[in-house]
Design a protein around this motif. Sequence first.
Motif, PDB file in Angstrom:
ATOM      1  N   THR A 167      -1.248  -8.617  10.144  1.00 12.64           N
ATOM      2  CA  THR A 167      -1.010  -8.057   8.822  1.00 12.64           C
ATOM      3  C   THR A 167       0.280  -7.243   8.881  1.00 12.64           C
ATOM      4  OG1 THR A 167      -3.362  -7.926   8.342  1.00 12.64           O
ATOM      5  CG2 THR A 167      -1.934  -6.519   7.032  1.00 12.64           C
ATOM      6  N   PHE A 168       1.115  -7.416   7.875  1.00 12.55           N
ATOM      7  CA  PHE A 168       2.344  -6.639   7.744  1.00 12.55           C
ATOM      8  C   PHE A 168       2.317  -5.980   6.379  1.00 12.55           C
ATOM      9  CE2 PHE A 168       3.130 -10.426  10.243  1.00 12.55           C
ATOM     10  CZ  PHE A 168       3.592  -9.884  11.437  1.00 12.55           C
ATOM     11  N   VAL A 169       2.583  -4.678   6.329  1.00 18.63           N
ATOM     12  CA  VAL A 169       2.591  -3.958   5.060  1.00 18.63           C
ATOM     13  C   VAL A 169       4.034  -3.590   4.734  1.00 18.63           C
ATOM     14  CG1 VAL A 169       1.730  -1.965   3.787  1.00 18.63           C
ATOM     15  CG2 VAL A 169       0.273  -3.065   5.505  1.00 18.63           C
ATOM     16  N   LEU A 170       4.532  -4.096   3.598  1.00 23.88           N
ATOM     17  CA  LEU A 170       5.868  -3.770   3.114  1.00 23.88           C
ATOM     18  C   LEU A 170       5.729  -2.533   2.238  1.00 23.88           C
ATOM     19  CD1 LEU A 170       8.859  -4.744   2.806  1.00 23.88           C
ATOM     20  CD2 LEU A 170       8.088  -6.071   0.846  1.00 23.88           C
ATOM     21  N   GLU A 171       6.440  -1.461   2.615  1.00 20.44           N
ATOM     22  CA  GLU A 171       6.326  -0.186   1.900  1.00 20.44           C
ATOM     23  C   GLU A 171       7.706   0.265   1.437  1.00 20.44           C
ATOM     24  OE1 GLU A 171       4.838   2.245   5.069  1.00 20.44           O
ATOM     25  OE2 GLU A 171       2.750   1.690   4.694  1.00 20.44           O
ATOM     26  N   ASP A 172       7.736   1.040   0.337  1.00 21.87           N
ATOM     27  CA  ASP A 172       8.996   1.672  -0.030  1.00 21.87           C
ATOM     28  C   ASP A 172       9.169   2.900   0.860  1.00 21.87           C
ATOM     29  OD1 ASP A 172       7.475   3.755  -1.142  1.00 21.87           O
ATOM     30  OD2 ASP A 172       7.802   3.101  -3.205  1.00 21.87           O
ATOM     31  N   LEU A 173      10.284   3.605   0.698  1.00 22.48           N
ATOM     32  CA  LEU A 173      10.566   4.726   1.603  1.00 22.48           C
ATOM     33  C   LEU A 173       9.639   5.917   1.392  1.00 22.48           C
ATOM     34  CD1 LEU A 173      14.449   4.633   1.892  1.00 22.48           C
ATOM     35  CD2 LEU A 173      12.714   3.645   3.385  1.00 22.48           C
ATOM     36  N   GLN A 174       8.890   5.922   0.283  1.00 25.31           N
ATOM     37  CA  GLN A 174       7.903   6.973   0.052  1.00 25.31           C
ATOM     38  C   GLN A 174       6.539   6.596   0.634  1.00 25.31           C
ATOM     39  OE1 GLN A 174      10.097   5.964  -2.613  1.00 25.31           O
ATOM     40  NE2 GLN A 174      11.327   7.626  -1.767  1.00 25.31           N
ATOM     41  N   GLY A 175       6.462   5.432   1.294  1.00 23.63           N
ATOM     42  CA  GLY A 175       5.218   5.001   1.920  1.00 23.63           C
ATOM     43  C   GLY A 175       4.262   4.276   0.995  1.00 23.63           C
ATOM     44  N   ARG A 176       4.716   3.926  -0.229  1.00 18.68           N
ATOM     45  CA  ARG A 176       3.852   3.190  -1.158  1.00 18.68           C
ATOM     46  C   ARG A 176       3.902   1.701  -0.838  1.00 18.68           C
ATOM     47  NH1 ARG A 176       6.399   6.962  -5.024  1.00 18.68           N
ATOM     48  NH2 ARG A 176       8.037   5.409  -5.119  1.00 18.68           N
ATOM     49  N   GLU A 177       2.740   1.050  -0.885  1.00 14.50           N
ATOM     50  CA  GLU A 177       2.671  -0.386  -0.624  1.00 14.50           C
ATOM     51  C   GLU A 177       3.415  -1.156  -1.707  1.00 14.50           C
ATOM     52  OE1 GLU A 177      -0.546  -4.041  -0.647  1.00 14.50           O
ATOM     53  OE2 GLU A 177      -0.896  -2.236  -1.810  1.00 14.50           O
ATOM     54  N   VAL A 178       4.312  -2.047  -1.294  1.00 13.87           N
ATOM     55  CA  VAL A 178       4.989  -2.963  -2.202  1.00 13.87           C
ATOM     56  C   VAL A 178       4.288  -4.312  -2.127  1.00 13.87           C
ATOM     57  CG1 VAL A 178       7.174  -4.145  -2.672  1.00 13.87           C
ATOM     58  CG2 VAL A 178       7.178  -1.744  -1.969  1.00 13.87           C
ATOM     59  N   ALA A 179       3.907  -4.705  -0.905  1.00 15.15           N
ATOM     60  CA  ALA A 179       3.168  -5.943  -0.687  1.00 15.15           C
ATOM     61  C   ALA A 179       2.572  -5.917   0.711  1.00 15.15           C
ATOM     62  CB  ALA A 179       4.064  -7.173  -0.849  1.00 15.15           C
ATOM     63  N   THR A 180       1.486  -6.631   0.899  1.00 20.22           N
ATOM     64  CA  THR A 180       0.872  -6.802   2.215  1.00 20.22           C
ATOM     65  C   THR A 180       0.861  -8.285   2.525  1.00 20.22           C
ATOM     66  OG1 THR A 180      -0.498  -4.833   2.003  1.00 20.22           O
ATOM     67  CG2 THR A 180      -1.264  -6.503   3.557  1.00 20.22           C
ATOM     68  N   ILE A 181       1.311  -8.634   3.735  1.00 19.91           N
ATOM     69  CA  ILE A 181       1.340 -10.026   4.175  1.00 19.91           C
ATOM     70  C   ILE A 181       0.226 -10.176   5.195  1.00 19.91           C
ATOM     71  CG2 ILE A 181       2.738 -11.862   5.225  1.00 19.91           C
ATOM     72  CD1 ILE A 181       4.632  -8.858   4.203  1.00 19.91           C
ATOM     73  N   ARG A 182      -0.720 -11.094   4.942  1.00 20.91           N
ATOM     74  CA  ARG A 182      -1.875 -11.208   5.810  1.00 20.91           C
ATOM     75  C   ARG A 182      -2.110 -12.665   6.199  1.00 20.91           C
ATOM     76  NH1 ARG A 182      -6.728  -8.456   3.324  1.00 20.91           N
ATOM     77  NH2 ARG A 182      -5.574  -6.632   3.998  1.00 20.91           N
ATOM     78  N   GLU A 183      -2.223 -12.885   7.493  1.00 21.46           N
ATOM     79  CA  GLU A 183      -2.559 -14.215   7.994  1.00 21.46           C
ATOM     80  C   GLU A 183      -3.948 -14.580   7.512  1.00 21.46           C
ATOM     81  OE1 GLU A 183      -2.840 -16.263  12.415  1.00 21.46           O
ATOM     82  OE2 GLU A 183      -2.936 -14.098  12.211  1.00 21.46           O
ATOM     83  N   LYS A 184      -4.093 -15.791   7.023  1.00 25.18           N
ATOM     84  CA  LYS A 184      -5.419 -16.233   6.584  1.00 25.18           C
ATOM     85  C   LYS A 184      -6.269 -16.518   7.815  1.00 25.18           C
ATOM     86  CE  LYS A 184      -6.111 -18.573   2.803  1.00 25.18           C
ATOM     87  NZ  LYS A 184      -6.054 -19.636   1.765  1.00 25.18           N
ATOM     88  N   LYS A 185      -7.435 -15.933   7.858  1.00 28.14           N
ATOM     89  CA  LYS A 185      -8.323 -16.092   9.000  1.00 28.14           C
ATOM     90  C   LYS A 185      -8.714 -17.555   9.168  1.00 28.14           C
ATOM     91  CE  LYS A 185     -11.586 -12.836  10.877  1.00 28.14           C
ATOM     92  NZ  LYS A 185     -12.612 -11.881  10.588  1.00 28.14           N
ATOM     93  N   LEU A 186      -8.677 -18.036  10.391  1.00 31.37           N
ATOM     94  CA  LEU A 186      -9.067 -19.411  10.734  1.00 31.37           C
ATOM     95  C   LEU A 186      -8.206 -20.462  10.060  1.00 31.37           C
ATOM     96  CD1 LEU A 186     -12.937 -18.963  10.542  1.00 31.37           C
ATOM     97  CD2 LEU A 186     -11.477 -18.801  12.571  1.00 31.37           C
ATOM     98  N   HIS A 231      24.393  -2.046   2.260  1.00 32.88           N
ATOM     99  CA  HIS A 231      25.197  -1.003   2.897  1.00 32.88           C
ATOM    100  C   HIS A 231      24.549  -0.488   4.178  1.00 32.88           C
ATOM    101  CE1 HIS A 231      27.523  -1.123  -0.750  1.00 32.88           C
ATOM    102  NE2 HIS A 231      26.441  -0.871  -1.454  1.00 32.88           N
ATOM    103  N   GLY A 232      23.432  -1.084   4.562  1.00 37.50           N
ATOM    104  CA  GLY A 232      22.755  -0.678   5.791  1.00 37.50           C
ATOM    105  C   GLY A 232      21.763   0.448   5.617  1.00 37.50           C
ATOM    106  N   ASN A 233      21.530   0.881   4.371  1.00 35.66           N
ATOM    107  CA  ASN A 233      20.576   1.956   4.123  1.00 35.66           C
ATOM    108  C   ASN A 233      19.160   1.381   4.036  1.00 35.66           C
ATOM    109  OD1 ASN A 233      22.683   3.916   3.744  1.00 35.66           O
ATOM    110  ND2 ASN A 233      23.049   2.957   1.765  1.00 35.66           N
ATOM    111  N   PRO A 234      18.205   1.932   4.797  1.00 37.61           N
ATOM    112  CA  PRO A 234      16.836   1.426   4.707  1.00 37.61           C
ATOM    113  C   PRO A 234      16.280   1.585   3.295  1.00 37.61           C
ATOM    114  CG  PRO A 234      17.087   2.913   6.586  1.00 37.61           C
ATOM    115  CD  PRO A 234      18.337   3.021   5.759  1.00 37.61           C
ATOM    116  N   VAL A 235      15.660   0.521   2.767  1.00 36.38           N
ATOM    117  CA  VAL A 235      15.047   0.589   1.440  1.00 36.38           C
ATOM    118  C   VAL A 235      13.562   0.238   1.481  1.00 36.38           C
ATOM    119  CG1 VAL A 235      17.119   0.295   0.043  1.00 36.38           C
ATOM    120  CG2 VAL A 235      15.956  -1.719   0.894  1.00 36.38           C
ATOM    121  N   PHE A 236      13.147  -0.506   2.507  1.00 38.26           N
ATOM    122  CA  PHE A 236      11.739  -0.830   2.701  1.00 38.26           C
ATOM    123  C   PHE A 236      11.420  -0.714   4.181  1.00 38.26           C
ATOM    124  CE2 PHE A 236      12.814  -3.436  -1.059  1.00 38.26           C
ATOM    125  CZ  PHE A 236      11.869  -2.954  -1.948  1.00 38.26           C
ATOM    126  N   LYS A 237      10.146  -0.475   4.474  1.00 38.55           N
ATOM    127  CA  LYS A 237       9.659  -0.438   5.845  1.00 38.55           C
ATOM    128  C   LYS A 237       8.570  -1.498   5.962  1.00 38.55           C
ATOM    129  CE  LYS A 237       6.851   2.363   8.862  1.00 38.55           C
ATOM    130  NZ  LYS A 237       5.863   3.404   8.847  1.00 38.55           N
TER     131      LYS A 237
END
Length: 165
Positions: free
Chosen positions: A40-59, A23-29
Amino acid sequence: MARYTMRQRLVSIGEDFDIADEHGNPVFKVDGKVMRLRETFVLEDLQGREVATIREKKLALRESMNILRGGTTIATVRKARFMPFRDKFTIDVEGDQDIVAQGDILHHEYELRRGDETIAHVSKRLFALSDTYGIETAPGEDDGLILAVAVAIDEMAHDEDGGDD
């Protein structure tokens, strides 16, 4: 079935964006960060809690990205190594059966499969005139993990093709 929408290629260093419901309502940031010369990208819920972190593997030369939860790797997304399988990614999930993403990755038309079961479908078809694509997840799936996988695949696939879709 849960449905989400995400803007393509907003995933870039230092940028934040929302993942919305059908419906176009934000559910994650997604909070894009640069940490120690790796993306690094941090997927958070609307309360700012981490749902998952996506991190490029170094080298790792953009061949893989880790997905973490609470600082622990829960999955690793890898590009298929051979050209005939360019539009294929494997997701090694800790403690669960691996997932395969296959289809037209660059144009956001692909499925995530665990064995013979489709657990999510990514499609731009309903959003043909925009830079938005949809993600449908099967009931009972870890939506946070699936959305994090979609962010990682988008970033890795578009890095490979030079950036623009």
